[in-house]
Design a protein around this motif. Structure first.
Motif, PDB file in Angstrom:
ATOM      1  N   GLU A   1       0.954  -1.195   0.013  1.00  0.00           N
ATOM      2  CA  GLU A   1      -0.126   0.072   0.036  1.00  0.00           C
ATOM      3  C   GLU A   1       0.752   1.356   0.019  1.00  0.00           C
ATOM      4  O   GLU A   1       0.484   2.272  -0.595  1.00  0.00           O
ATOM      5  CB  GLU A   1      -0.983  -0.018   1.150  1.00  0.00           C
ATOM      6  CG  GLU A   1      -1.994  -1.220   1.288  1.00  0.00           C
ATOM      7  CD  GLU A   1      -2.520  -1.694   2.703  1.00  0.00           C
ATOM      8  OE1 GLU A   1      -3.046  -2.613   2.446  1.00  0.00           O
ATOM      9  OE2 GLU A   1      -2.321  -0.743   3.424  1.00  0.00           O
ATOM     10  N   LEU A   2       1.835   1.202   0.790  1.00  0.00           N
ATOM     11  CA  LEU A   2       2.684   2.340   0.946  1.00  0.00           C
ATOM     12  C   LEU A   2       3.436   2.613  -0.583  1.00  0.00           C
ATOM     13  O   LEU A   2       3.641   3.709  -1.003  1.00  0.00           O
ATOM     14  CB  LEU A   2       3.992   2.032   1.785  1.00  0.00           C
ATOM     15  CG  LEU A   2       3.885   2.672   3.288  1.00  0.00           C
ATOM     16  CD1 LEU A   2       5.088   2.093   4.038  1.00  0.00           C
ATOM     17  CD2 LEU A   2       3.981   4.146   3.204  1.00  0.00           C
ATOM     18  N   VAL A   3       4.001   1.714  -1.176  1.00  0.00           N
ATOM     19  CA  VAL A   3       4.975   1.633  -2.235  1.00  0.00           C
ATOM     20  C   VAL A   3       4.125   1.794  -3.575  1.00  0.00           C
ATOM     21  O   VAL A   3       4.334   2.710  -4.606  1.00  0.00           O
ATOM     22  CB  VAL A   3       6.001   0.537  -2.428  1.00  0.00           C
ATOM     23  CG1 VAL A   3       6.844   0.713  -3.644  1.00  0.00           C
ATOM     24  CG2 VAL A   3       6.838   0.443  -1.057  1.00  0.00           C
ATOM     25  N   ILE A   4       3.078   0.891  -3.759  1.00  0.00           N
ATOM     26  CA  ILE A   4       2.249   0.787  -4.930  1.00  0.00           C
ATOM     27  C   ILE A   4       1.307   1.881  -4.775  1.00  0.00           C
ATOM     28  O   ILE A   4       0.671   2.378  -5.909  1.00  0.00           O
ATOM     29  CB  ILE A   4       1.940  -0.562  -5.116  1.00  0.00           C
ATOM     30  CG1 ILE A   4       3.103  -1.749  -5.205  1.00  0.00           C
ATOM     31  CG2 ILE A   4       1.045  -0.708  -6.717  1.00  0.00           C
ATOM     32  CD1 ILE A   4       2.454  -3.144  -5.329  1.00  0.00           C
ATOM     33  N   GLY A   5       0.806   1.891  -3.656  1.00  0.00           N
ATOM     34  CA  GLY A   5      -0.470   2.701  -3.592  1.00  0.00           C
ATOM     35  C   GLY A   5      -1.868   2.071  -3.692  1.00  0.00           C
ATOM     36  O   GLY A   5      -2.923   2.649  -3.683  1.00  0.00           O
ATOM     37  N   SER A   6      -1.788   0.804  -3.403  1.00  0.00           N
ATOM     38  CA  SER A   6      -3.104   0.190  -3.358  1.00  0.00           C
ATOM     39  C   SER A   6      -3.796   0.402  -2.214  1.00  0.00           C
ATOM     40  O   SER A   6      -3.190   0.961  -1.075  1.00  0.00           O
ATOM     41  CB  SER A   6      -2.791  -1.423  -3.557  1.00  0.00           C
ATOM     42  OG  SER A   6      -1.683  -1.876  -3.108  1.00  0.00           O
ATOM     43  N   PRO A   7      -5.153   0.645  -2.059  1.00  0.00           N
ATOM     44  CA  PRO A   7      -5.986   0.897  -0.850  1.00  0.00           C
ATOM     45  C   PRO A   7      -5.619   0.274   0.235  1.00  0.00           C
ATOM     46  O   PRO A   7      -5.386  -0.708   0.395  1.00  0.00           O
ATOM     47  CB  PRO A   7      -7.204   0.917  -1.292  1.00  0.00           C
ATOM     48  CG  PRO A   7      -7.479   0.072  -2.415  1.00  0.00           C
ATOM     49  CD  PRO A   7      -5.947  -0.014  -3.066  1.00  0.00           C
ATOM     50  N   GLY A   8      -5.567   1.149   1.308  1.00  0.00           N
ATOM     51  CA  GLY A   8      -5.287   0.563   2.638  1.00  0.00           C
ATOM     52  C   GLY A   8      -4.392   1.648   3.611  1.00  0.00           C
ATOM     53  O   GLY A   8      -4.287   2.702   3.267  1.00  0.00           O
ATOM     54  N   LEU A   9      -4.210   1.032   4.905  1.00  0.00           N
ATOM     55  CA  LEU A   9      -3.562   1.783   5.699  1.00  0.00           C
ATOM     56  C   LEU A   9      -2.049   2.481   5.314  1.00  0.00           C
ATOM     57  O   LEU A   9      -1.871   3.473   5.475  1.00  0.00           O
ATOM     58  CB  LEU A   9      -3.204   1.059   7.168  1.00  0.00           C
ATOM     59  CG  LEU A   9      -4.404   0.817   7.823  1.00  0.00           C
ATOM     60  CD1 LEU A   9      -3.908  -0.127   9.107  1.00  0.00           C
ATOM     61  CD2 LEU A   9      -4.750   2.202   8.556  1.00  0.00           C
TER      62      LEU A   9
END
Lengths: 252, 264
Positions: A190-198
């Motif tokens: 989520e951090l690196v790719i930006g997929s939704p989540g925390l």
């Protein structure tokens, strides 16, 4: 228990005092009370819970797939000596590849969707389970197995009643390790790719200068990690009551 | 009836061959209780595993009721020395005893009655829901015996079953085996390294040589069928028999010393 909680309380107090005394800049480390306040505000929003839900869904699906595949592959490979020898070097080659090295591949295949997170989570968690199951299968007691053979157990009954219970403690260790790794990879994706989540919320908070929110989200990921570990331990106690690691004192 | 004919076992590794069993021929009649005794390392366990169909012999045959053994035969149960490893720690006492019966696809009611009778026969009523590791060593071996008895075997193999229990428990278990044998009419082949135990338990004692193993001697135990730890062991005839067995085992050891076994 009191000692452990007091240790945690001391850490919180330190995080409160350091920025207030000016030892570190409150811009980089807001006081604990500030983080807690930010957490309280976030917890009142629906988007926060959506983010938690997204992270947990990716974690749960990825873990379930990894555990299923790891257990199945581990039992099969472990039970067939030829397969074990044939796959040993492949496993030793693939296992150490850091899952994050697959990020470009994941993006190529699945863009920024759930698929990317799942690929990374499954890859990282699968090996944890597989290796433990292989150890577990190798741990079958020859006397127990000969007992089963002497009573003419079918091959399936030997798997069901001897091999599987022997491997079960290892399976649980594998699940516990995999559950922790899966959370790391879920947040990383989520951090690196930006997929939704925390992880995405942390990245957005950081880039928009909402430092207390960033810390609050980091705390939330930590809490999730603790809850997952506690849950796995409870499951172990429940299902491995007979095992010497759980059963404690033997009453003679 | 159990027939062992020209049984031979050679362990082969890449670099050498170890001849464990050279040539063994003997018969255990239906309903007999025969003890096998030999010096330590004489291949008793190898022999038992060959008879049990757990290990492929290099030559010769084993027949159970005239059928050659290839894999564990039906109607045979084995009691291993390592009860702690032979019982499944993840199952209660009841399930340990019942599992082989369920594998035989016996109806549930039959399984329950066999388990109950077997546990009663070994004096373990009331331990059904306990786990094996909650019991003492002697009680654990009783569970293993109950499991074998409940299986209703025609032949029972016992591989040094009491080697790991204390002397008093051992005496009790020896009497238990005698009484089960007399009640059930089962054929028992009992392997031990204990000369007194062999003479006390058996109708016959077969003495094995040191490895590579042949039969050193055979002896009929002409003691009364009703045996008793106190009186039988004090009987001069018992002493004479045990002396004979002891001498044969010593002779077997000495004969083995000059050549430490053929290594080719």
């Amino acid at each position: 228990m009191i000692l452990r909680l007091s240790g945690l309380a001391a850490l919180v107090a330190l995080a409160e005092l350091l920025p207030r005394l000016g030892v570190v800049s409150p811009d980089y480390l807001p006081p604990a009370s500030g983080i807690a306040a930010a957490l309280g505000r976030e917890a009142a929003t629906a988007s926060f819970w959506t983010a938690v839900g997204d992270t947990l869904v990716a974690w749960a699906i990825g873990l379930a797939v990894a555990v299923t595949a790891g257990v199945a592959a581990g039992l099969l490979v472990g039970a067939v000596p030829v397969l074990r020898a044939w796959t040993a070097s492949t496993i030793e080659f693939l296992r150490p590849i850091p899952s994050v090295a697959l990020i470009p591949l994941a993006v190529l295949l699945y863009g920024t969707g759930l698929g990317s997170s799942l690929l990374l989570i499954v890859y990282a968690a699968f090996w944890q389970v597989l290796v433990q199951v292989l150890y577990g299968v190798a741990d079958v007691d020859p006397v127990a197995d000969e007992t089963a053979r002497s009573f003419r157990f079918s091959p399936w009954a030997r798997v069901r009643h001897v091999l599987w219970p022997t491997a079960l403690p290892y399976v649980f260790t594998g699940i516990r390790l995999a559950a922790a790794v899966a959370l790391v990879l879920a947040v990383t994706a989520e951090l690196v790719i930006g997929s939704p989540g925390l992880g995405a919320v942390i990245a957005v908070a950081q880039s928009s200068g909402a430092v207390p929110v960033m810390y609050a989200m980091i705390v939330v990921t930590g809490v999730l990690g603790v809850l997952i570990n506690v849950g796995a331990r409870l499951a172990e106690r429940r299902f491995l009551a007979w095992h010497q690691s759980v059963r404690g004192e033997v009453a003679l | 009836m159990l027939e062992v004919i020209g049984l031979r076992k050679v362990y082969r590794t890449d670099r050498r061959e170890v001849e464990a069993l050279r040539e063994l021929t003997f018969t255990v009649g239906a309903g007999e209780l025969v003890c096998l005794v030999g010096p330590s390392g004489c291949g008793k366990t190898t022999l038992l595993r060959c008879i049990g169909g757990l290990l492929e012999p290099s030559g010769g045959t084993v027949r159970v009721d005239s059928a050659p053994v290839a894999g564990p035969p039906a109607g045979m149960a084995v009691v291993f020395q390592e009860y702690g490893r032979s019982l499944f720690p993840w199952m209660s006492v009841r399930d340990n005893v019942a599992l082989p019966l369920r594998q035989k696809k016996l109806p549930r009611g039959r399984v329950n009655s066999l388990v109950g009778e077997a546990l009663q026969a070994v004096g373990l009523e009331g331990t059904e829901t306990a786990y094996p590791w909650q019991l003492s060593g002697g009680m654990q071996q009783r569970v293993a015996i109950a499991r074998a008895v409940a299986y209703e075997p025609s032949i029972l193999l016992m591989d040094e079953p009491f080697a790991a229990v204390d002397a008093q428990t051992r005496a009790d278990l020896e009497d238990l085996v005698r009484s089960l044998w007399q009640r059930l009419g089962v054929t028992i082949l009992f392997v031990t390294h204990d000369i007194d135990e062999a003479v006390y338990l058996g109708q016959r004692v077969i003495m094995l040589s040191a490895s590579p193993t042949v039969i050193q001697d055979e002896l009929t135990v002409d003691l009364p069928d009703k045996r008793n730890q106190l009186h039988t062991r004090a009987d001069p005839r018992f002493t004479a028999l045990r002396t004979h067995v002891y001498e044969q085992i010593q002779a077997a050891k000495i004969a083995a010393q000059p050549s430490p076994g053929p290594v080719r």
